[in-house]
Design an enzyme around this catalytic site. Structure first.
Site, mmCIF file in Angstrom:
data_model
loop_
_atom_site.group_PDB
_atom_site.id
_atom_site.type_symbol
_atom_site.label_atom_id
_atom_site.label_comp_id
_atom_site.label_asym_id
_atom_site.label_seq_id
_atom_site.Cartn_x
_atom_site.Cartn_y
_atom_site.Cartn_z
ATOM 1 N N TYR A 267 -5.803 31.217 19.925
ATOM 2 C CA TYR A 267 -6.655 30.754 18.836
ATOM 3 C C TYR A 267 -6.491 29.242 18.757
ATOM 4 C CZ TYR A 267 -8.540 29.594 14.341
ATOM 5 O OH TYR A 267 -9.286 29.008 13.356
ATOM 6 N N VAL B 267 -0.291 22.334 17.347
ATOM 7 C CA VAL B 267 -0.451 22.772 15.957
ATOM 8 C C VAL B 267 0.662 23.755 15.578
ATOM 9 C CG1 VAL B 267 -1.932 24.108 14.413
ATOM 10 C CG2 VAL B 267 -2.930 22.319 15.855
ATOM 11 N N GLY C 249 -6.585 21.043 12.528
ATOM 12 C CA GLY C 249 -6.315 21.363 13.920
ATOM 13 C C GLY C 249 -7.589 21.704 14.675
#
Lengths: 435, 435
Positions: free
Chosen positions: A134, A241, A107
């Site tokens: 993140y 993701v 990712g």
């Protein structure tokens, strides 16, 4: 191998930033479906790991991997049918216009490539992200991950929006028009970025706000934000993701929940059920701009074994009806969690959909004072002692994150709720008390 | 699936920067040891692929992967013996002082993390690389890869050294003191970087100069350069993605050939024989600086399957004596190539060691005018038609790169040399001729 000895060896040989979870680190040796076993034979229900998306050690994934590895594992500089079939199957699940794919390994690589492409295509460096986001561990994606480093080090090209947490954010669920109020605040942040002389290259959007939640945002807010970004020349990059691959119930991608059409889509973790495979999907003109500018090659990206595994993951999701399971079991799980909340006022709020739920833990339901990190660690350990593995999330680390493999069944949801119930029965927060 | 149809499907579904090799792209469907088979059953000797380091589809690698995948594949947040054993085995092969490891998925991620750590540790942003270098595809490692993008876009923190090619560089093999002459030129480049107000964070060094060659540099030059970098406060980062894992003959790492001790070592490609696994090894104080500053996590990095595969690769190298084979068969191969050179004046120069050789192809042995890219492509196609897969490299793309799996035997070297011999017999360069 004793767990204590192994821990000592690990601490000597591995970097200290390879941290482990739980006070007494789990020494897991076997997995099957939603279950994990430690070295002492103790069994844990996995309510945390989204990477083994179709369940731990799924025999069809193992078979696909083994069969292809015994035959051939090269790279994309030769023709191979596996990667082409994989690309076609995933593109068929994406909106018209997103017709081109690139395969990478993680990712982080996917988001790094997406940001490179967005900047090349727009000629603008600015990136818009959320405060708890993140998006990866490469230098670029880390810089776009404000959760990971001191705020003083934020690059000037970064606009950081406040995550749309309607339980404890600046805009609350019972505001008259929360979507519009959130949008006004986002617009102010975009204006501030532009006032610094930066132009907007893209919005990098995780439609689950994983590391802030998960959160459920107002649809009009998300749609309005995307329109604002586009009006200012930026692209919409959806980082799927976390939100993708049926995690959020009855749709393949998280962005479908919000009725938006991205320009670039990235995915990673669940794609290979643990095997390192990830991808970027985009409009062809965006890919062509990249190809005209530079070489891009990813040695392992989309290799025959990775493609075989990723194809097998799609097969299993289809054949075992896991999208439907995510929606149905997810709804059952949520109802059970809401019942739990009624008995435990420390559960201040529940957000999430599909097989992705977060319990916002509060010391005081009135003030919404969040559990501290030490209390959350203690709670996680207690729940693990009850045989269930969970995670934490949220701005203050106050959210108990429940994000099991997609093969999670209603009976598993019962077990998880019972374990959390038992743990909470014997738990009272220590932090924030008067001495 | 017909090759032509597959090619058309691929062009529709994949990004145009996913390029393929050879005029008529190879449609490879099976591999075993040093052999590859295409969809028509044609067999090719693989003289190019270093990623399947222990040979294509090695049964021990397949078995290690399958066994572990059927048992468990999680991540480094739980304890698992595989990654610890792998770290210990590789650290035992590294110099004292390099005692800490981190696992990632690709060489790009490894170099990206190494650069992040070097910058954090030194507080200096400057990176020193070679003109033809390729160190990865992330935004940061790509910026440190001057081979991949227009020179005008080089960031100001980058110092670009001329690769030490003693055949066609500014300093030649028969100069009185080539090492010192090269060093003087490198020092000038470092001075220029510092004169721009940049301080040196690290030298990023591939001891094979893969994308420039391979090249063999004077030992005193490499040692002198490392001393200069250290004197200016920089770290030595050896990128062993190409040079490591016995590629350069009788040592595990390429830097051992030059008697230098790096501060950080990265590796990737050959570690997993095709499986996406890579690593960074470093001094503990460098890792501690990183850990004190920020979180670092790599979802798939060092997972139980990756660790099992990487451990099996080391087992095979040890049990099959592949380090020794790289040295012995490499020397045999080199001698045969030198014999070939004597009969073909278009082979201007040969550099390399172990199982890594480059033939610098020239239109004129006197002027050293290099083959053009179209001629190199034509030559590569001809050699492929003779049943041998090779690659290209070099500043002008003029180097025929021979870098087979480590299980390459003297008989394979004979076959490769014979195929190149036959291809050259029917070949004359077209580019650069007067019309």
């Amino acid at each position: 191998m004793k767990t204590g000895d192994l821990m000592a060896r690990r601490q000597r040989a591995l970097a200290p930033f390879h941290y482990h979870m739980f006070e007494r680190p789990l020494h897991i040796v076997r997995g099957e479906g939603v279950w994990l076993w430690d070295a002492d034979g103790r069994k844990y229900l996995d309510c945390y790991n989204n990477v083994p998306s179709v369940g731990h050690a799924h025999p069809r994934i193992v078979a696909a991997m083994s069969t292809q590895a015994a035959q051939l594992n090269t790279h994309t500089r030769y023709l191979h049918e596996g990667i082409v079939t994989l690309a076609e199957r995933l593109l068929a699940r994406l909106p018209d216009g997103i017709d081109t794919s690139a395969f990478v390994c993680t990712g982080s690589e996917a988001n790094d490539l997406a940001l490179q492409m967005a900047r090349l295509f727009t000629g603008a460096e600015g990136v818009v992200v959320y405060d708890g986001a993140y998006h990866g561990n490469t230098a670029l994606t880390l810089a776009a991950s404000p959760s990971e480093y001191p705020p003083a080090e934020r690059p000037e090209w970064l606009a950081v929006l406040e995550a749309p947490n309607l339980y404890r954010g600046a805009v609350l669920r019972d505001d008259p028009a929360p979507g519009q109020a959130l949008l006004a605040r986002a617009v102010a942040a975009l204006d501030a970025l532009e006032a610094r002389g930066q132009r907007i290259g893209c919005l990098l959007l995780d439609c689950a706000w994983d590391s802030n939640g998960p959160l459920l945002a107002p649809v009009d807010y998300v749609q309005g934000l995307c329109a604002e970004i586009r009006a200012r020349g930026g692209l919409i990059v959806c980082d799927e993701v976390q939100a993708g691959y049926c995690r959020m119930g009855a749709q393949w991608w998280g962005f479908q929940r919000y009725g938006i059409t991205p320009d670039i889509v990235t995915c990673g973790k669940p794609m290979g059920a643990g095997h390192p495979v990830a991808a970027v999907f985009m409009r062809r003109d965006i890919a062509e701009r990249m190809a005209a500018h530079q070489v891009y090659f990813n040695t392992f990206g989309g290799n025959p074994v990775s493609a075989a595994v990723a194809n097998a993951v799609i097969d299993v999701i289809e054949d075992e009806g896991l999208m439907d399971n995510s929606a149905r079991t997810g709804a059952y799980f949520l109802a059970a969690l809401q019942e739990l909340q009624a008995r435990h006022p420390v559960i201040g709020d529940i957000q999430g959909v599909g097989l992705f739920h977060g319990l916002d833990m509060v010391r005081d339901a009135g003030t919404k004072a969040p559990f501290g990190r030490a209390d959350m660690a203690r709670l996680g350990n207690l729940i693990a002692q009850e045989g269930v593995i969970t995670g934490t999330s949220g701005r203050h680390g106050q959210t108990l994150k429940l994000r099991p493999p997609l093969v999670f069944a209603p009976h598993d949801a019962d077990l998880a709720v019972q374990a959390i119930d038992r743990a909470l029965a014997s738990f009272s927060p220590q932090e924030g008390r008067r001495a």
